[in-house]
Design a protein around this motif. Structure first.
Motif, PDB file in Angstrom:
ATOM      1  N   ALA A 299       0.836  -1.207   0.000  1.00 41.60           N
ATOM      2  CA  ALA A 299       0.000   0.000   0.000  1.00 41.60           C
ATOM      3  C   ALA A 299       0.865   1.250   0.000  1.00 41.60           C
ATOM      4  O   ALA A 299       2.020   1.221   0.435  1.00 41.60           O
ATOM      5  CB  ALA A 299      -0.897   0.025   1.233  1.00 41.60           C
ATOM      6  N   TYR A 300       0.299   2.321  -0.509  1.00 49.28           N
ATOM      7  CA  TYR A 300       0.974   3.623  -0.465  1.00 49.28           C
ATOM      8  C   TYR A 300      -0.009   4.675   0.017  1.00 49.28           C
ATOM      9  O   TYR A 300      -1.072   4.847  -0.567  1.00 49.28           O
ATOM     10  CB  TYR A 300       1.500   3.988  -1.857  1.00 49.28           C
ATOM     11  CG  TYR A 300       2.037   5.401  -1.968  1.00 49.28           C
ATOM     12  CD1 TYR A 300       2.922   5.903  -1.003  1.00 49.28           C
ATOM     13  CD2 TYR A 300       1.685   6.237  -3.014  1.00 49.28           C
ATOM     14  CE1 TYR A 300       3.412   7.199  -1.088  1.00 49.28           C
ATOM     15  CE2 TYR A 300       2.179   7.529  -3.114  1.00 49.28           C
ATOM     16  CZ  TYR A 300       3.047   8.010  -2.148  1.00 49.28           C
ATOM     17  OH  TYR A 300       3.532   9.287  -2.229  1.00 49.28           O
ATOM     18  N   GLN A 301       0.337   5.346   1.110  1.00 47.03           N
ATOM     19  CA  GLN A 301      -0.437   6.507   1.546  1.00 47.03           C
ATOM     20  C   GLN A 301       0.376   7.723   1.138  1.00 47.03           C
ATOM     21  O   GLN A 301       1.511   7.895   1.602  1.00 47.03           O
ATOM     22  CB  GLN A 301      -0.608   6.489   3.070  1.00 47.03           C
ATOM     23  CG  GLN A 301      -1.543   5.403   3.563  1.00 47.03           C
ATOM     24  CD  GLN A 301      -1.282   5.087   5.029  1.00 47.03           C
ATOM     25  OE1 GLN A 301      -0.383   4.316   5.356  1.00 47.03           O
ATOM     26  NE2 GLN A 301      -2.055   5.693   5.903  1.00 47.03           N
ATOM     27  N   ALA A 302      -0.220   8.533   0.254  1.00 44.29           N
ATOM     28  CA  ALA A 302       0.519   9.635  -0.362  1.00 44.29           C
ATOM     29  C   ALA A 302       1.298  10.460   0.661  1.00 44.29           C
ATOM     30  O   ALA A 302       0.754  10.843   1.695  1.00 44.29           O
ATOM     31  CB  ALA A 302      -0.454  10.530  -1.121  1.00 44.29           C
TER      32      ALA A 302
ATOM     33  N   VAL B 231       3.517   6.952   3.855  1.00 41.11           N
ATOM     34  CA  VAL B 231       4.081   5.613   4.078  1.00 41.11           C
ATOM     35  C   VAL B 231       3.949   4.749   2.823  1.00 41.11           C
ATOM     36  O   VAL B 231       2.913   4.775   2.159  1.00 41.11           O
ATOM     37  CB  VAL B 231       3.308   4.886   5.212  1.00 41.11           C
ATOM     38  CG1 VAL B 231       3.933   3.541   5.516  1.00 41.11           C
ATOM     39  CG2 VAL B 231       3.249   5.714   6.468  1.00 41.11           C
TER      40      VAL B 231
ATOM     41  N   ARG C 218       4.242   0.652   1.992  1.00 44.35           N
ATOM     42  CA  ARG C 218       4.386  -0.652   2.634  1.00 44.35           C
ATOM     43  C   ARG C 218       4.665  -1.735   1.596  1.00 44.35           C
ATOM     44  O   ARG C 218       3.995  -1.785   0.561  1.00 44.35           O
ATOM     45  CB  ARG C 218       3.110  -1.024   3.388  1.00 44.35           C
ATOM     46  CG  ARG C 218       2.899  -0.210   4.626  1.00 44.35           C
ATOM     47  CD  ARG C 218       1.534  -0.432   5.230  1.00 44.35           C
ATOM     48  NE  ARG C 218       1.284   0.586   6.222  1.00 44.35           N
ATOM     49  CZ  ARG C 218       1.682   0.504   7.490  1.00 44.35           C
ATOM     50  NH1 ARG C 218       2.301  -0.573   7.914  1.00 44.35           N
ATOM     51  NH2 ARG C 218       1.449   1.496   8.326  1.00 44.35           N
TER      52      ARG C 218
END
Lengths: 335, 531
Positions: free
Chosen positions: B213-216, B219, B221
């Motif tokens: 996952a990518y949180q802008a 983070v 992952r």
């Protein structure tokens, strides 16, 4: 009231047009070139540069680019980021909740401390308590945000180990974003400790971002209170034998709050400006950090789109404050 | 307030305990958000760390901690005698990542390799412009369109690449990030669903880690890919905590919120070294900070004048004052760690008296020079303004007046590469692939004038040597040619080579197995963490 609202909204039209021109011109007036910024250390050949210029539409007359842009904006299209290649509006909306959450917490912190401090200082006028508080407020107002943020990190996170250094939540928690507000999402996730972690991550950035508003609100509350405390109705209340708490808390404060609310409304601009630095220090993934990164990359669509959206939010909040003020004080409506 | 403090302290303790339970998680405090996860069109080191080096592989790979090329997705290869045909034998049984958005039905094969290059090369390929405003800067920058004639599938596991002319650095180019191998099957799935853009946001590769996952801006992952062809890596979860501010990264590392961080500020290094929980690794970077004289503008068109100006500069003082021990004086254009470095080349001595005499002999009096200083700190030159001030003082001693000139960074480079730009221009370079050609030809070939040859220097002898070195694949022969090229370079002095800087990598002591990479890449496939 409706007529007043219509007049205020009509006034927004030239302001919005002015903002589109300013946002469009601002990034282009900065020296630097988006194509070269994109190309990295290799640079590009003159031929390739021309091809890319055409591809991005930078070769057309500036007014033509502007009117195209304006037309797209009117259709809700703020362009595509040169760097991520994704729609600017989508990128903005992904990041905005983080900034909003931080700003709300900062303003709650500022109001919760600033109003009592201002009231206290006013009741202690000229005494040590007043001077100490107003002196502190002046220091708070003059504090460089960057330095203040790092100082707090070093002390509370580094030395005492009480708060996390940066980010929005501990990396051990992972759940999909529902509302974009970490406090709410952490509760929705049902994961144990997630909310406490999100809250602890908010403490330092909210304090840093709330420091200047806190100082302004405290000073504004003090001067408004001093003005009100000299009014006849306060003297009458005292003469009636009301307790000092009732005089100050009920009669004086309610009237003193009117200018304070206006100041809080005007603080939105200051908060968004402060968010740029606060978000950079605390790795807070909001619009401030996004804008700074985009300016360095000369990402024209992001910078102009971001500026416009931020300006619109500030205008909207100011409009709401004006409306509220009009409701509270009917004389304003008739002016 | 006390309750608040207790709450915060408890949270911190819980978080630490929980982290300890996931003992095989490595947190890397990365320095910037990736533009996206397609290694083809991106250009930043942070983009490559987040995509190509974690999730992808190439036909050939650079060895850990070095620039020698070793087999990657190609098990072996042959190069024809004329240097025009490269035949790659692909590794059998290589799996692509299985995620919730893609399940591969076949192993990696020649179709994937051909797709990975054609999408960057053929304008009629549907992937050539799959994102708006897409540019393939490295594919173009390494002159791939000029050198590639064809890429053909011989059989499922054999690919033949034909070149238009011999180009010895080609093999090293194929180890670079842009040459990462993508899944054609996944690309076809995206075409069928009409969602081409997902190639850049939901990556699928063959590499050691797969995307979670990518949180802008916050983070990224990853988790270890269990079917990785070289065997599952030691750590289970890899997290990039994006932290742009260097001072914040340092605090996070000290607080144990991350295990490893790149690019500490020079001022923080002593403090990090003193921390008993932290190791600071250091290595000479594959870089050069230099100052280009424009050799087409008098009086700098005279080699004697350029030599005099260089002889007047006290490089050791610059290394001490600006690099603060994190650099070494540069004699040649390439760093000493690179193959073909010529040890017998002698640097210009620091001799102001001799320099003054050289200028007089050249008939130059009352010289005034524009001295360009970069506005930004770069790995190869942490403070160009300070360097400029020191050079200004040195030149004043021989009667040369320097006006320090600076502009915003992209503007600085635009003005710097103009053919009629006057003066001496500070700039530098970080190697892309460890091949000397990537320094000599990229920075000082005749065709690089107006692009990255800031000296506008086109020397027939140097040009012949470096172009010849491209055409032979024998390393010993190439070494001889580059060694000669370094002699010519020092004799003609188109630029003053200032320094090669050191790169620091602080990490917590629980991190083991990390190797520093001369190309500045951060790789985690051989890293482990202790409990």
């Amino acid at each position: 009231m409706l007529g007043y609202l219509a007049r205020r909204i009509a006034l927004l039209v030239p302001t919005v047009i002015g903002i589109t021109i300013a946002a469009f011109a601002f990034i282009r007036l900065l020296p630097g070139d988006p194509i070269l910024a994109l190309a990295g250390q290799h640079g590009v050949t003159a031929e390739r540069y021309e091809i890319l210029k055409e591809q991005f539409g930078f070769n057309r007359p500036i007014w033509e680019q502007y009117f195209d842009y304006l037309q797209n904006v009117l259709h809700g299209d703020f362009g595509i980021s040169l760097s991520s290649k994704r729609p600017v509006l989508e990128e903005f909306l992904t990041r905005f909740p983080a900034t909003l959450e931080l700003s709300l917490c900062a303003i709650i912190f500022a109001v919760a401390l600033g109003i009592p401090a201002g009231v206290f200082a006013a009741t202690q006028r000229g005494k040590f308590g007043d001077q100490a508080l107003m002196g502190t407020a002046l220091v708070g107002y003059s504090m460089p945000i960057f330095w203040w943020g790092l100082l707090l990190i070093m002390f509370f996170s580094g030395f005492l180990g009480w708060t996390p250094v940066s980010g929005r939540i501990s990396l051990m928690y992972y759940f999909p974003s529902v509302t974009g507000f970490m406090l709410i999402d952490s509760l929705l996730s049902g994961q144990k400790g997630a909310f406490a972690s999100a809250a602890s991550h908010l403490v330092l950035p909210a304090i840093v971002l709330g420091t200047i508003p806190l100082a302004v609100i405290a000073r504004q509350t003090r001067s408004a209170m001093l003005e009100v405390l000299g009014e006849d109705y306060v003297r009458t209340a005292r003469a009636k034998g009301l307790s000092p708490f009732a005089v100050i808390g009920i009669h004086a404060l309610r009237n003193a709050l009117i200018p304070v609310i206006t100041v809080i409304g005007l603080m939105v601009g200051t908060l968004l400006a402060g968010a740029i630095l606060t978000e950079t220090i605390f790795s807070w993934p909001g619009i401030g950090k996004w804008m700074v990164d985009s300016i360095f990359r000369r990402d024209y669509p992001v910078v102009q789109g971001g500026l416009m959206l931020i300006a619109m939010i500030v205008m909207l909040v100011n409009l709401i404050v004006d409306m509220l003020y009009g409701l509270i004080n009917p004389r304003i409506r008739r002016q | 307030m006390k309750n608040m403090a207790t709450l915060l302290a408890t949270t911190a303790i819980l978080a630490t305990l929980a982290t300890a339970a996931h003992s095989k998680t490595l947190v890397f405090c990365s320095e910037a958000s990736p533009a996206h996860f397609d290694p083809g069109p991106t250009t930043g080191g942070n983009d490559f760390d987040a995509s190509s080096r974690t999730m992808y592989n190439r036909l050939v790979e650079f060895e850990h901690g070095g620039t020698a090329v070793k087999p990657g997705l190609a098990e072996s290869w042959e190069i024809s005698d004329d240097g025009l045909e490269y035949t790659f034998h692909l590794r059998p049984g290589v799996k692509f990542h299985t995620t919730e958005y893609f399940t591969p039905t076949r192993d990696m094969n020649a179709d994937d390799v051909i797709f990975s290059f054609e999408r960057q090369w053929k304008e009629d390929n549907p992937w050539y412009a799959y994102l708006s405003g897409l540019t393939w800067d490295y594919f173009q920058g390494m002159d791939m369109p000029k050198f590639l004639k064809s890429i053909e599938k011989v059989d499922d596991l054999t690919v033949k690449m034909t070149l238009t002319e011999p180009n010895a650095p080609m093999l090293a180019n194929l180890g670079m990030d842009f040459a990462s191998i993508m899944s054609k099957e996944y690309a076809d799935q995206l075409v069928a669903s009409g969602d081409l853009a997902s190639l850049s946001t939901k990556p699928i590769g063959t590499g050691p880690f797969q995307f979670v996952a990518y949180q802008a801006d916050a983070v990224i992952r990853y988790k270890a890919f269990p079917d990785y062809w070289a065997g599952k890596v030691a750590i289970d979860d890899l997290i990039f905590a994006i932290t742009t501010e260097p001072a914040t990264r340092v605090q996070k590392l000290k607080a144990g919120e991350c295990d490893i961080m790149p690019y500490p500020a020079p001022a923080d290094i002593a403090g990090l070294k003193a921390d008993p929980e932290i190791n600071v690794m250091e290595q000479e970077g594959l870089n050069i900070g230099y100052m280009s004289y424009n050799v087409t503008i008098p009086p700098m068109d005279k080699v004697e004048v350029r030599k005099a100006l260089s002889t007047a500069i006290n490089k050791d003082a610059i290394i001490e004052a600006v690099y603060q021990g994190a650099g070494q004086s540069a004699t040649n254009l390439i760093p000493p760690t690179m193959w073909s470095y010529n040890k017998s080349v002698k640097d210009n001595p620091y001799d102001p008296d001799a320099a003054k005499k050289m200028l007089e002999d050249a008939g130059v009096k009352d010289l005034t020079i524009d001295l360009w200083a970069m506005p930004v700190s770069r790995p190869y030159n942490p403070n160009a303004q300070r360097v400029a001030e020191l050079i200004q003082a040195d030149w004043a001693k021989i009667g040369v007046k320097a006006n320090i000139v600076t502009y915003e960074w992209t503007e600085y480079r635009t003005r710097g590469k103009l053919k009629d730009r006057p003066g001496a221009f500070q700039i530098g370079w970080t190697g892309d692939n460890g091949d000397p050609d990537n320094f000599f030809a990229t920075l000082f070939s005749c065709s690089a004038i107006g692009v990255s040859n800031y000296s506008s220097w086109c020397d027939p002898e140097f040009e012949k040597l470096t172009q010849d070195a491209k055409k032979v694949s024998d390393i010993a022969e190439r070494t001889k040619l580059y060694e000669q090229a370094q002699v010519v370079f020092k004799r003609e002095e188109p630029a003053l080579t200032i320094a090669h800087s050191k790169v620091f990598m602080p990490m917590r002591k629980r991190v083991t197995g990390f190797t520093m990479d001369p190309l500045g890449i951060h790789r985690f496939d051989n890293v482990d963490v202790s409990e």
